[in-house]
Design an enzyme around this catalytic site. Structure first.
Site, PDB file in Angstrom:
ATOM      1  N   LEU A 121      -0.759 -11.908   3.900  1.00 55.36           N
ATOM      2  CA  LEU A 121      -1.430 -10.832   4.624  1.00 55.36           C
ATOM      3  C   LEU A 121      -1.875 -11.305   6.009  1.00 55.36           C
ATOM      4  O   LEU A 121      -1.886 -12.510   6.299  1.00 55.36           O
ATOM      5  CB  LEU A 121      -2.635 -10.342   3.820  1.00 55.36           C
ATOM      6  N   ARG A 152       0.828  -1.204   0.000  1.00 56.83           N
ATOM      7  CA  ARG A 152       0.000   0.000   0.000  1.00 56.83           C
ATOM      8  C   ARG A 152       0.869   1.263   0.000  1.00 56.83           C
ATOM      9  O   ARG A 152       0.379   2.364  -0.234  1.00 56.83           O
ATOM     10  CB  ARG A 152      -0.942  -0.018   1.204  1.00 56.83           C
ATOM     11  N   HIS A 210      -6.869 -13.039   4.642  1.00 61.21           N
ATOM     12  CA  HIS A 210      -6.506 -14.203   3.826  1.00 61.21           C
ATOM     13  C   HIS A 210      -7.585 -14.571   2.819  1.00 61.21           C
ATOM     14  O   HIS A 210      -7.337 -14.677   1.618  1.00 61.21           O
ATOM     15  CB  HIS A 210      -6.194 -15.402   4.720  1.00 61.21           C
ATOM     16  N   ARG A 268       0.554 -10.354  15.412  1.00 61.23           N
ATOM     17  CA  ARG A 268       0.284 -11.595  16.145  1.00 61.23           C
ATOM     18  C   ARG A 268      -0.324 -11.323  17.514  1.00 61.23           C
ATOM     19  O   ARG A 268      -0.807 -12.244  18.175  1.00 61.23           O
ATOM     20  CB  ARG A 268       1.568 -12.410  16.283  1.00 61.23           C
ATOM     21  N   ASP A 327      -1.766 -18.504  15.405  1.00 59.69           N
ATOM     22  CA  ASP A 327      -0.461 -18.288  14.778  1.00 59.69           C
ATOM     23  C   ASP A 327       0.391 -19.551  14.737  1.00 59.69           C
ATOM     24  O   ASP A 327       0.961 -19.893  13.701  1.00 59.69           O
ATOM     25  CB  ASP A 327       0.292 -17.165  15.494  1.00 59.69           C
ATOM     26  N   LYS A 342      -0.951 -19.808   6.250  1.00 55.93           N
ATOM     27  CA  LYS A 342      -1.814 -20.390   7.277  1.00 55.93           C
ATOM     28  C   LYS A 342      -2.062 -19.355   8.385  1.00 55.93           C
ATOM     29  O   LYS A 342      -1.270 -18.415   8.512  1.00 55.93           O
ATOM     30  CB  LYS A 342      -1.173 -21.665   7.840  1.00 55.93           C
TER      31      LYS A 342
END
Length: 331
Positions: A75, A38, A80, A167, A179, A98
């Site tokens: 991302l 971005r 996702h 996270r 995570d 994942k």
């Protein structure tokens, strides 16, 4: 005929920049052509550092590039499914980090969306499955080297108390279970090659960040098979996986983050002997990217279908519900 898949990278996420992009660039069937951020300044910075020719100031611009075959999506978790769907709409194959989404419903929605594009491949990026140490472990289990296997036990932790780190943001899918616990849920499903029938979980939450910082789970499979795990974002970094049978035991020293520049080892202990298997240094991210690209080039099924992603998220949802309601959850 195309011999290499041309990749575009959605975002300059740390895992992509430090691990996955360099790994894809080493693939036999891969070429990284473009990256999007971005902030164009950040895209330029990463592209210059990694030798990527094209850089875009938006994800939409990258997806509209006709010369890109596949997208790597690292991302944050809550993005996702959305951007994977956007990539499919743009005619791109997708390797998505994942966990595949925020919950099983999102995963199922992605499965339905992917059905509209039968020529496109989508796969959840559980890279550990492509490492020779796990392939050997599964072979040993399936050949009966440790007898009747009934328990998979794993532990995974690191220490991160930065409130700005994605996270540690609960609303976008942060926390230990999502995570790193997702690996611990995936391990027994990979070894047993089946889904759990019921699960139980406990979760301790950070009082400020509201993310789970210590989570444990139990998964019950058919015929007496089970799994237990603990994961944490606020403990000394450590990881290990153990698989127990009635005749032996397999220990995987570094089950998730096997170093790409050092040998890896698993240990097989039976009633008769102890044997170590040492594997040459490999980059499991490269192996994953090549396997995905190979499936595209040959128009074959991907190694890990989206149904597996749904199964993993279903178990994770059950563990969360169990911790909330203090009871076993039947799946």
């Amino acid at each position: 005929m195309t011999t290499k898949i041309r990749w575009g990278i959605l975002s300059t996420a740390k895992i992509g920049v430090q691990k996955v992009i360099p790994a894809i660039q080493k693939g036999n069937f891969c070429r990284v052509e473009a990256i999007a951020s971005r902030k164009i300044s950040r895209a330029n910075e990463v592209a210059d550092a990694l030798g990527i020719a094209k850089r875009y100031a938006s994800y939409e611009e990258l997806l509209s590039d006709p010369d890109i075959d596949a997208i790597y999506n690292p991302l944050p978790n809550h993005l996702h499914v959305y951007w994977t769907m956007k990539a499919l709409e743009a005619g791109k194959h997708v390797l998505c980090e994942k966990p595949i989404g925020m919950n099983a419903d999102e995963a199922k929605a992605l499965v339905e969306a992917a059905k509209k594009y039968p020529g496109l491949k989508v796969m959840e990026a559980f890279m550990y499955r492509f490492h020779p140490q796990w392939e050997k472990t599964r072979e040993l289990v399936q050949s009966g080297k440790i007898g009747q296997v009934s328990l998979v036990q794993s532990f995974f932790s690191y220490y991160n108390v930065d409130p700005e780190n994605i996270r540690n943001k609960a609303d976008i899918g942060g926390g230990a279970l999502m995570d790193i616990g997702c690996y611990c849920v995936s391990f027994p499903r990979f070894i047993f090659d089946e889904e759990p029938v019921k699960v139980a979980g406990q979760m301790d939450f950070d009082p400020v960040m509201k993310t789970d910082r210590l989570s444990s789970g139990m998964l019950q499979f058919s015929a007496g098979k089970s799994a237990t795990f603990t994961c944490s974002t606020q403990l000394m970094p450590f990881q290990q996986a153990n698989i127990f049978g009635d005749h032996g035991h397999i220990q995987i020293e570094i089950p998730v983050n096997a170093p790409p520049n050092e040998p890896s080892q698993i240990t097989l202990r039976t009633r008769e002997k102890t044997e170590s298997f040492v594997f040459d240094a490999v980059d499991q991210y490269t192996l994953q990217a090549d396997a995905f690209a190979h499936a595209i080039l040959r128009n074959e099924e991907v190694p890990t279908p989206l149904s597996d992603a749904v199964g993993n998220m279903t178990a994770i949802d059950g563990i969360v519900a169990s911790a909330k309601n203090n009871q076993w959850i039947v799946l």
